[in-house]
Write a protein that holds these residues in place. Structure first.
Motif, PDB file in Angstrom:
ATOM      1  N   PRO A   1      40.847  -7.399  53.407  1.00 38.74           N
ATOM      2  CA  PRO A   1      41.247  -6.089  52.887  1.00 38.74           C
ATOM      3  C   PRO A   1      42.610  -5.671  53.462  1.00 38.74           C
ATOM      4  O   PRO A   1      42.923  -5.965  54.607  1.00 38.74           O
ATOM      5  CB  PRO A   1      40.151  -5.154  53.374  1.00 38.74           C
ATOM      6  CG  PRO A   1      39.623  -5.806  54.598  1.00 38.74           C
ATOM      7  CD  PRO A   1      39.761  -7.288  54.368  1.00 38.74           C
ATOM      8  N   TRP A   2      43.414  -5.016  52.645  1.00 38.11           N
ATOM      9  CA  TRP A   2      44.699  -4.539  53.132  1.00 38.11           C
ATOM     10  C   TRP A   2      44.912  -3.067  52.818  1.00 38.11           C
ATOM     11  O   TRP A   2      45.823  -2.431  53.315  1.00 38.11           O
ATOM     12  CB  TRP A   2      45.853  -5.373  52.588  1.00 38.11           C
ATOM     13  CG  TRP A   2      45.935  -5.400  51.083  1.00 38.11           C
ATOM     14  CD1 TRP A   2      45.284  -6.258  50.249  1.00 38.11           C
ATOM     15  CD2 TRP A   2      46.694  -4.529  50.257  1.00 38.11           C
ATOM     16  NE1 TRP A   2      45.589  -5.962  48.943  1.00 38.11           N
ATOM     17  CE2 TRP A   2      46.464  -4.905  48.920  1.00 38.11           C
ATOM     18  CE3 TRP A   2      47.554  -3.470  50.497  1.00 38.11           C
ATOM     19  CZ2 TRP A   2      47.049  -4.251  47.845  1.00 38.11           C
ATOM     20  CZ3 TRP A   2      48.138  -2.818  49.418  1.00 38.11           C
ATOM     21  CH2 TRP A   2      47.882  -3.223  48.127  1.00 38.11           C
ATOM     22  N   HIS A   3      44.002  -2.516  52.000  1.00 38.47           N
ATOM     23  CA  HIS A   3      44.130  -1.112  51.614  1.00 38.47           C
ATOM     24  C   HIS A   3      42.762  -0.608  51.148  1.00 38.47           C
ATOM     25  O   HIS A   3      42.016  -1.348  50.528  1.00 38.47           O
ATOM     26  CB  HIS A   3      45.150  -1.013  50.481  1.00 38.47           C
ATOM     27  CG  HIS A   3      45.389   0.370  49.986  1.00 38.47           C
ATOM     28  ND1 HIS A   3      46.099   1.296  50.701  1.00 38.47           N
ATOM     29  CD2 HIS A   3      45.012   0.988  48.849  1.00 38.47           C
ATOM     30  CE1 HIS A   3      46.149   2.428  50.015  1.00 38.47           C
ATOM     31  NE2 HIS A   3      45.494   2.261  48.890  1.00 38.47           N
ATOM     32  N   LEU A   4      42.460   0.644  51.458  1.00 41.29           N
ATOM     33  CA  LEU A   4      41.197   1.235  51.013  1.00 41.29           C
ATOM     34  C   LEU A   4      41.530   2.450  50.163  1.00 41.29           C
ATOM     35  O   LEU A   4      42.287   3.312  50.574  1.00 41.29           O
ATOM     36  CB  LEU A   4      40.340   1.640  52.203  1.00 41.29           C
ATOM     37  CG  LEU A   4      38.952   2.165  51.902  1.00 41.29           C
ATOM     38  CD1 LEU A   4      38.127   1.093  51.181  1.00 41.29           C
ATOM     39  CD2 LEU A   4      38.257   2.573  53.184  1.00 41.29           C
ATOM     40  N   ARG A   5      40.951   2.491  48.982  1.00 39.95           N
ATOM     41  CA  ARG A   5      41.273   3.573  48.058  1.00 39.95           C
ATOM     42  C   ARG A   5      40.020   4.307  47.666  1.00 39.95           C
ATOM     43  O   ARG A   5      39.004   3.759  47.409  1.00 39.95           O
ATOM     44  CB  ARG A   5      41.921   2.968  46.831  1.00 39.95           C
ATOM     45  CG  ARG A   5      42.444   3.946  45.848  1.00 39.95           C
ATOM     46  CD  ARG A   5      42.985   3.192  44.715  1.00 39.95           C
ATOM     47  NE  ARG A   5      44.405   3.462  44.641  1.00 39.95           N
ATOM     48  CZ  ARG A   5      45.076   3.307  43.534  1.00 39.95           C
ATOM     49  NH1 ARG A   5      44.489   2.832  42.471  1.00 39.95           N
ATOM     50  NH2 ARG A   5      46.333   3.578  43.490  1.00 39.95           N
TER      51      ARG A   5
ATOM     52  N   ALA B   1      30.401   2.122  56.413  1.00 40.18           N
ATOM     53  CA  ALA B   1      31.042   0.983  55.748  1.00 40.18           C
ATOM     54  C   ALA B   1      32.546   1.219  55.625  1.00 40.18           C
ATOM     55  O   ALA B   1      33.346   0.300  55.830  1.00 40.18           O
ATOM     56  CB  ALA B   1      30.420   0.753  54.369  1.00 40.18           C
ATOM     57  N   VAL B   2      32.938   2.439  55.309  1.00 35.20           N
ATOM     58  CA  VAL B   2      34.360   2.775  55.205  1.00 35.20           C
ATOM     59  C   VAL B   2      35.037   2.570  56.559  1.00 35.20           C
ATOM     60  O   VAL B   2      36.130   1.997  56.641  1.00 35.20           O
ATOM     61  CB  VAL B   2      34.549   4.222  54.689  1.00 35.20           C
ATOM     62  CG1 VAL B   2      35.991   4.678  54.847  1.00 35.20           C
ATOM     63  CG2 VAL B   2      34.110   4.325  53.233  1.00 35.20           C
ATOM     64  N   ASP B   3      34.385   2.998  57.617  1.00 29.31           N
ATOM     65  CA  ASP B   3      34.940   2.806  58.963  1.00 29.31           C
ATOM     66  C   ASP B   3      35.063   1.318  59.287  1.00 29.31           C
ATOM     67  O   ASP B   3      36.062   0.870  59.846  1.00 29.31           O
ATOM     68  CB  ASP B   3      34.056   3.510  60.001  1.00 29.31           C
ATOM     69  CG  ASP B   3      34.630   3.429  61.388  1.00 29.31           C
ATOM     70  OD1 ASP B   3      35.816   3.794  61.566  1.00 29.31           O
ATOM     71  OD2 ASP B   3      33.906   2.987  62.311  1.00 29.31           O
ATOM     72  N   TYR B   4      34.063   0.541  58.915  1.00 30.10           N
ATOM     73  CA  TYR B   4      34.071  -0.906  59.139  1.00 30.10           C
ATOM     74  C   TYR B   4      35.244  -1.561  58.410  1.00 30.10           C
ATOM     75  O   TYR B   4      35.953  -2.402  58.963  1.00 30.10           O
ATOM     76  CB  TYR B   4      32.731  -1.484  58.661  1.00 30.10           C
ATOM     77  CG  TYR B   4      32.590  -2.963  58.873  1.00 30.10           C
ATOM     78  CD1 TYR B   4      32.267  -3.486  60.126  1.00 30.10           C
ATOM     79  CD2 TYR B   4      32.785  -3.854  57.818  1.00 30.10           C
ATOM     80  CE1 TYR B   4      32.149  -4.856  60.319  1.00 30.10           C
ATOM     81  CE2 TYR B   4      32.662  -5.214  58.001  1.00 30.10           C
ATOM     82  CZ  TYR B   4      32.345  -5.711  59.246  1.00 30.10           C
ATOM     83  OH  TYR B   4      32.222  -7.053  59.439  1.00 30.10           O
ATOM     84  N   ILE B   5      35.478  -1.136  57.161  1.00 28.29           N
ATOM     85  CA  ILE B   5      36.588  -1.698  56.373  1.00 28.29           C
ATOM     86  C   ILE B   5      37.929  -1.315  56.993  1.00 28.29           C
ATOM     87  O   ILE B   5      38.834  -2.142  57.105  1.00 28.29           O
ATOM     88  CB  ILE B   5      36.493  -1.249  54.895  1.00 28.29           C
ATOM     89  CG1 ILE B   5      35.233  -1.864  54.253  1.00 28.29           C
ATOM     90  CG2 ILE B   5      37.748  -1.651  54.126  1.00 28.29           C
ATOM     91  CD1 ILE B   5      34.874  -1.285  52.901  1.00 28.29           C
ATOM     92  N   HIS B   6      38.058  -0.062  57.418  1.00 30.65           N
ATOM     93  CA  HIS B   6      39.301   0.362  58.076  1.00 30.65           C
ATOM     94  C   HIS B   6      39.566  -0.456  59.340  1.00 30.65           C
ATOM     95  O   HIS B   6      40.712  -0.848  59.601  1.00 30.65           O
ATOM     96  CB  HIS B   6      39.260   1.853  58.428  1.00 30.65           C
ATOM     97  CG  HIS B   6      39.684   2.736  57.306  1.00 30.65           C
ATOM     98  ND1 HIS B   6      40.966   2.763  56.817  1.00 30.65           N
ATOM     99  CD2 HIS B   6      38.990   3.630  56.572  1.00 30.65           C
ATOM    100  CE1 HIS B   6      41.041   3.629  55.836  1.00 30.65           C
ATOM    101  NE2 HIS B   6      39.858   4.167  55.657  1.00 30.65           N
TER     102      HIS B   6
ATOM    103  N   ALA C   1      38.584  -3.498  59.899  1.00 27.79           N
ATOM    104  CA  ALA C   1      38.980  -4.842  59.461  1.00 27.79           C
ATOM    105  C   ALA C   1      40.447  -4.858  59.041  1.00 27.79           C
ATOM    106  O   ALA C   1      41.188  -5.787  59.358  1.00 27.79           O
ATOM    107  CB  ALA C   1      38.090  -5.304  58.308  1.00 27.79           C
ATOM    108  N   ILE C   2      40.879  -3.815  58.348  1.00 33.56           N
ATOM    109  CA  ILE C   2      42.281  -3.716  57.934  1.00 33.56           C
ATOM    110  C   ILE C   2      43.182  -3.657  59.161  1.00 33.56           C
ATOM    111  O   ILE C   2      44.178  -4.383  59.260  1.00 33.56           O
ATOM    112  CB  ILE C   2      42.500  -2.480  57.025  1.00 33.56           C
ATOM    113  CG1 ILE C   2      41.785  -2.677  55.683  1.00 33.56           C
ATOM    114  CG2 ILE C   2      43.994  -2.217  56.811  1.00 33.56           C
ATOM    115  CD1 ILE C   2      41.685  -1.418  54.835  1.00 33.56           C
ATOM    116  N   ASN C   3      42.838  -2.795  60.108  1.00 34.62           N
ATOM    117  CA  ASN C   3      43.653  -2.627  61.324  1.00 34.62           C
ATOM    118  C   ASN C   3      43.705  -3.884  62.181  1.00 34.62           C
ATOM    119  O   ASN C   3      44.709  -4.153  62.847  1.00 34.62           O
ATOM    120  CB  ASN C   3      43.142  -1.456  62.160  1.00 34.62           C
ATOM    121  CG  ASN C   3      43.413  -0.126  61.503  1.00 34.62           C
ATOM    122  OD1 ASN C   3      44.338   0.010  60.713  1.00 34.62           O
ATOM    123  ND2 ASN C   3      42.594   0.855  61.816  1.00 34.62           N
TER     124      ASN C   3
END
Length: 183
Positions: free
Chosen positions: A179-183, A139-144, A146-148
């Protein structure tokens, strides 16, 4: 089989031997290297070994030789960098224990077997619980991604009720965000 048929195989094996078996503290003599090639079923002579070593040096390999023998002076990552990555993986809350071990094993493949043993450090952060959910990693990879790619994602939140059952928030409606940032 003609000796020339082993040339590519010998060069690949030599590269692997130097990468995995040598570092600044572990050197191999020409005789050691020939024996290791022989163990892999690859015949070689001292003359061809010297040619192969020269070829590797000409193509950017940082090979050094001293009284003790040959060794690969540097590889892709410095040991300190690999240790930092291994420690970060170990401390990461969202990576499961199984995935952490798998990732650290992969990092070990980027250095000598001797340095690889040093990556198996146990880093503990007080009160930190590792995730039990393997899908979090993906999921973290998927969000990254999407951000990119400047894309939106869709998801649902849930809470656990007193019966330890999932209870969807917002009556099960989806959240759709950019999403624009993952924390």
């Amino acid at each position: 089989m003609a000796k020339t048929e082993y040339t590519k195989e010998r060069l690949l094996a030599l590269m692997d031997i130097l990468r995995r078996e040598t570092d600044e503290e572990h050197h191999l003599t020409a005789q050691d290297i020939l024996a290791l090639l022989e163990q892999r079923g690859i015949p070689a002579e001292r003359k061809s070994l010297y040619r192969d070593l020269d070829l590797l040096e000409q193509n950017g390999w940082d090979l050094l030789r001293d009284r003790e023998g040959y060794y690969l002076a540097s590889d892709t990552f410095a040991l300190a960098e690999l240790k930092l990555l291994a420690d970060t993986i170990s401390c990461s809350r969202f990576i499961t224990e199984k995935k952490s071990l798998s990732l650290i094993r992969k990092l070990e493949g980027l250095c000598s077997v001797y340095d690889g043993q040093l990556l198996e450090r146990q880093v503990f952060v007080r009160g930190r619980v590792k995730s039990m959910n393997e899908s979090t990693y993906y999921a973290v990879d998927y969000i990254h991604n999407a951000i990119n790619q400047d894309r939106q994602i869709r998801f649902r939140y849930f809470n656990w009720n007193v019966n330890k059952e999932e209870e969807l928030r917002r009556e099960g409606n989806w959240y759709q965000v950019s999403p624009w940032h993952l924390r």
